[in-house]
Design a protein around this motif. Structure first.
Motif, mmCIF file in Angstrom:
data_model
loop_
_atom_site.group_PDB
_atom_site.id
_atom_site.type_symbol
_atom_site.label_atom_id
_atom_site.label_comp_id
_atom_site.label_asym_id
_atom_site.label_seq_id
_atom_site.Cartn_x
_atom_site.Cartn_y
_atom_site.Cartn_z
ATOM 1 N N VAL A 126 63.089 90.524 46.889
ATOM 2 C CA VAL A 126 62.834 89.090 47.041
ATOM 3 C C VAL A 126 61.706 88.676 46.097
ATOM 4 O O VAL A 126 60.672 89.352 46.016
ATOM 5 C CB VAL A 126 62.451 88.756 48.493
ATOM 6 N N VAL A 127 61.908 87.571 45.407
ATOM 7 C CA VAL A 127 60.917 87.091 44.444
ATOM 8 C C VAL A 127 60.581 85.630 44.710
ATOM 9 O O VAL A 127 61.292 84.925 45.433
ATOM 10 C CB VAL A 127 61.413 87.260 42.992
ATOM 11 N N VAL A 128 59.479 85.185 44.111
ATOM 12 C CA VAL A 128 59.048 83.791 44.194
ATOM 13 C C VAL A 128 59.442 83.087 42.909
ATOM 14 O O VAL A 128 59.038 83.498 41.819
ATOM 15 C CB VAL A 128 57.519 83.697 44.393
ATOM 16 N N THR A 129 60.232 82.021 43.038
ATOM 17 C CA THR A 129 60.696 81.291 41.850
ATOM 18 C C THR A 129 60.191 79.847 41.796
ATOM 19 O O THR A 129 60.419 79.166 40.800
ATOM 20 C CB THR A 129 62.222 81.293 41.776
ATOM 21 N N GLY A 130 59.516 79.392 42.840
ATOM 22 C CA GLY A 130 59.011 78.022 42.831
ATOM 23 C C GLY A 130 57.782 77.892 43.706
ATOM 24 O O GLY A 130 57.643 78.597 44.707
ATOM 25 N N MET A 131 56.881 76.987 43.333
ATOM 26 C CA MET A 131 55.673 76.740 44.123
ATOM 27 C C MET A 131 55.375 75.244 44.135
ATOM 28 O O MET A 131 55.628 74.536 43.151
ATOM 29 C CB MET A 131 54.469 77.503 43.544
ATOM 30 N N GLY A 132 54.842 74.773 45.251
ATOM 31 C CA GLY A 132 54.450 73.378 45.371
ATOM 32 C C GLY A 132 53.187 73.268 46.202
ATOM 33 O O GLY A 132 52.929 74.095 47.068
ATOM 34 N N LEU B 189 61.412 81.274 47.901
ATOM 35 C CA LEU B 189 61.724 82.699 47.862
ATOM 36 C C LEU B 189 63.209 82.852 47.584
ATOM 37 O O LEU B 189 64.032 82.080 48.107
ATOM 38 C CB LEU B 189 61.362 83.373 49.183
ATOM 39 N N GLU B 190 63.550 83.847 46.786
ATOM 40 C CA GLU B 190 64.932 83.992 46.336
ATOM 41 C C GLU B 190 65.249 85.464 46.130
ATOM 42 O O GLU B 190 64.365 86.249 45.785
ATOM 43 C CB GLU B 190 65.092 83.218 45.017
ATOM 44 N N SER B 191 66.486 85.828 46.360
ATOM 45 C CA SER B 191 66.855 87.207 46.066
ATOM 46 C C SER B 191 66.723 87.446 44.573
ATOM 47 O O SER B 191 66.967 86.541 43.762
ATOM 48 C CB SER B 191 68.288 87.490 46.514
ATOM 49 N N LEU B 192 66.321 88.647 44.217
ATOM 50 C CA LEU B 192 66.153 88.965 42.797
ATOM 51 C C LEU B 192 67.456 88.767 42.048
ATOM 52 O O LEU B 192 67.463 88.232 40.925
ATOM 53 C CB LEU B 192 65.654 90.403 42.637
ATOM 54 N N ASP B 193 68.563 89.158 42.637
ATOM 55 C CA ASP B 193 69.865 89.003 41.968
ATOM 56 C C ASP B 193 70.158 87.542 41.667
ATOM 57 O O ASP B 193 70.625 87.200 40.568
ATOM 58 C CB ASP B 193 70.976 89.583 42.842
ATOM 59 N N SER B 194 69.893 86.672 42.626
ATOM 60 C CA SER B 194 70.128 85.243 42.422
ATOM 61 C C SER B 194 69.226 84.687 41.332
ATOM 62 O O SER B 194 69.676 83.917 40.469
ATOM 63 C CB SER B 194 69.890 84.480 43.738
ATOM 64 N N ALA B 195 67.955 85.091 41.357
ATOM 65 C CA ALA B 195 67.010 84.600 40.359
ATOM 66 C C ALA B 195 67.388 85.051 38.948
ATOM 67 O O ALA B 195 67.329 84.266 37.996
ATOM 68 C CB ALA B 195 65.601 85.079 40.696
ATOM 69 N N LEU B 196 67.795 86.312 38.820
ATOM 70 C CA LEU B 196 68.184 86.828 37.505
ATOM 71 C C LEU B 196 69.470 86.180 37.018
ATOM 72 O O LEU B 196 69.615 85.882 35.818
ATOM 73 C CB LEU B 196 68.357 88.348 37.577
ATOM 74 N N GLU B 197 70.386 85.935 37.945
ATOM 75 C CA GLU B 197 71.674 85.343 37.565
ATOM 76 C C GLU B 197 71.493 83.953 36.962
ATOM 77 O O GLU B 197 72.171 83.593 36.003
ATOM 78 C CB GLU B 197 72.584 85.270 38.780
ATOM 79 N N ALA C 227 56.309 86.112 41.081
ATOM 80 C CA ALA C 227 55.840 87.322 41.761
ATOM 81 C C ALA C 227 56.974 87.877 42.591
ATOM 82 O O ALA C 227 57.983 87.204 42.838
ATOM 83 C CB ALA C 227 54.647 87.012 42.657
ATOM 84 N N GLU C 228 56.816 89.115 43.025
ATOM 85 C CA GLU C 228 57.753 89.710 43.966
ATOM 86 C C GLU C 228 57.057 89.829 45.318
ATOM 87 O O GLU C 228 55.865 90.150 45.395
ATOM 88 C CB GLU C 228 58.193 91.091 43.493
ATOM 89 N N VAL C 229 57.796 89.538 46.376
ATOM 90 C CA VAL C 229 57.290 89.735 47.732
ATOM 91 C C VAL C 229 57.722 91.127 48.174
ATOM 92 O O VAL C 229 58.915 91.406 48.300
ATOM 93 C CB VAL C 229 57.842 88.681 48.710
ATOM 94 N N LEU C 230 56.751 92.000 48.388
ATOM 95 C CA LEU C 230 57.087 93.382 48.736
ATOM 96 C C LEU C 230 57.324 93.572 50.226
ATOM 97 O O LEU C 230 58.095 94.446 50.635
ATOM 98 C CB LEU C 230 55.972 94.325 48.271
ATOM 99 N N GLY C 231 56.658 92.761 51.054
ATOM 100 C CA GLY C 231 56.820 92.908 52.498
ATOM 101 C C GLY C 231 55.585 92.436 53.221
ATOM 102 O O GLY C 231 54.701 91.785 52.643
ATOM 103 N N GLY C 232 55.511 92.769 54.484
ATOM 104 C CA GLY C 232 54.366 92.340 55.272
ATOM 105 C C GLY C 232 54.558 92.657 56.737
ATOM 106 O O GLY C 232 55.493 93.372 57.123
#
Length: 423
Positions: free
Chosen positions: A5-11, A245-253, A260-265
């Motif tokens: 999971v990655v971050v592709t937008g911020m507001g 937040l977006e799946s890496l596959d979706s973001a790359l596509e 950034a990448e969200v590793l967990g928590g």
């Protein structure tokens, strides 16, 4: 297999800036959004300073139509909508058409209380026998899920749309909940964030509890002093932050820019035991939350480069640093950089975690750790535990790879999320 999971937008809609470009500049310049508020002085508040985003007519007109603005008194909804829509646009994502929702896109956008000024107006009308004059907006402006529902209608989200509420832990918890939904394949992207109303009806209880500073009414920019020996209480503020937040596959596509990448928590509660209470954290639970976050990511304490703590400018700051030290197994010169953004943002309550997550991620691209402007007189219990250089007063050049963000809330609840620089 769990999805990345990655971050592709911020507001952002913060006391020191509205909109990501202005906020980035404000944070690295150390611009404070804490101001003297004459209304609080008139009402006899001990603490007469606070943080309120400055919303111009142009900002309102850019984010709301004329129908939206009719009888709009819910400040939290205003802030949340501004931050949420900016994050969605910043991610380069379209709004759904009139017929087909985005089935794979959802929202988790939290708050502790929404529309308190609208509540007040409604109560007065009801007490005066004017129920019919409440209008059609009283309910959506005051229900806790009003912000997530409002954003869902604007964007056209068809996946889970919900609002969480966990006091000051709300924003960070929303991000973790959204992460887990994407990680488990239940959505491709989620708008996650939180907001908080502003004003005396939200802040009055804290003033009555005497957990806010009263000696800085003429020096508002110095009032919030996380980790300082002279810290005298937290400065209440308001606003909203949002991440896509977006799946890496979706973001790359779709060739999206990845922040950034969200590793967990992890999230937990101290059960108000072992020193924990409605207003104080159980230190064992805080440590457990951090170590569990590390476990979910496969990291060790030595991997954390920067901590963005909860650190509210109260007597509990030294204890929080101690809990980080125990959980990470690090102290002295070996301790990570640690900062708190409440020196310039104030304590945004349910909005604090999301606003601070946005600011924390800006450090990756800037290659700097944002300084603690009001911590020159570092609390002696902190300086005895870690090297004072790990609490920089000025921005410090660095190349952080891993940032840990924690939020601790009333009710003894804790959340910790770990982000990784994406290369």
């Amino acid at each position: 297999m769990k999805r990345r999971v990655v971050v592709t937008g911020m507001g952002i809609c913060a006391p020191n800036a509205v909109g990501l470009p202005s906020f980035r500049q404000a944070m690295f310049e150390g611009k404070s959004g804490i101001r003297h508020l004459p209304e609080l002085e008139t009402l006899g508040f001990r603490c007469q300073v606070g943080g309120i985003p400055e919303i111009t007519e142009d900002i309102l007109n850019d984010n709301f139509n004329k129908l939206d603005l009719r009888d709009l008194l819910s400040t939290g909804l205003i802030y949340g909508n501004i931050a949420g829509l900016e994050a969605w646009k910043h991610a380069g994502l379209p709004f759904a058409d009139a017929e087909n929702p985005h089935w794979d896109s959802g929202i988790i956008f939290g708050t502790s209380i929404l529309g308190v000024d609208k509540f007040r107006e409604s109560i007065l009308k009801i007490d005066q026998g004017n129920v019919r004059r409440l209008g059609s907006t009283a309910v959506p402006q005051t229900m806790a899920s009003g912000i997530s529902a409002f954003l869902a209608g604007k964007i056209g989200c068809g996946n889970q749309v919900s609002s969480n509420s966990s006091a000051c832990s709300t924003g960070t918890e929303a991000i973790l909940m959204a992460f887990e939904r994407i990680q488990n394949g239940l959505a491709d992207r989620m708008l996650a964030g939180s907001c908080s109303d502003s004003g005396p009806y939200v802040w009055g209880g804290f003033d009555a509890m005497r957990v806010v500073p009263s000696g800085y009414n003429q020096q508002p920019e110095h009032a919030s002093r996380p980790m300082a020996e002279s810290a005298a209480g937290f400065v209440p503020s308001s606003g909203a932050g949002a991440l896509v937040l977006e799946s890496l596959d979706s973001a790359l596509e779709r060739k999206a820019h990845i922040h950034a990448e969200v590793l967990g928590g992890a999230a937990n509660c101290g059960g108000q035991r072992s020193g924990g209470s409605m207003t104080a954290s159980n230190g064992k639970a805080v440590q457990r939350c951090i170590t569990e976050a590390l476990r979910t990511t496969g990291l060790k304490g030595e991997h954390i480069d920067v901590i963005n703590g909860h650190l509210t400018a109260t007597s509990r700051d030294a204890e929080e640093v101690f809990n980080w030290s125990r959980a990470l197994g690090r102290s002295g010169d070996d301790f990570p950089f640690i900062n708190s953004f409440k020196d310039v943002l104030g304590h945004g309550l349910s909005a604090s975690g999301s606003m601070e997550c946005v600011a924390a991620l800006l450090q990756f691209e800037a290659g700097q750790v944002i300084g603690n402007r009001n911590a020159a007189d570092l609390h002696p219990e902190i300086s005895q535990l870690i090297n004072p250089s790990r609490v920089p007063v000025e921005n410090t050049p660095a190349a952080p790879q891993i940032i840990a963000k924690a939020s601790l809330g009333f009710g003894d609840v804790n959340t910790c999320v770990i982000f990784k620089r994406y290369d």
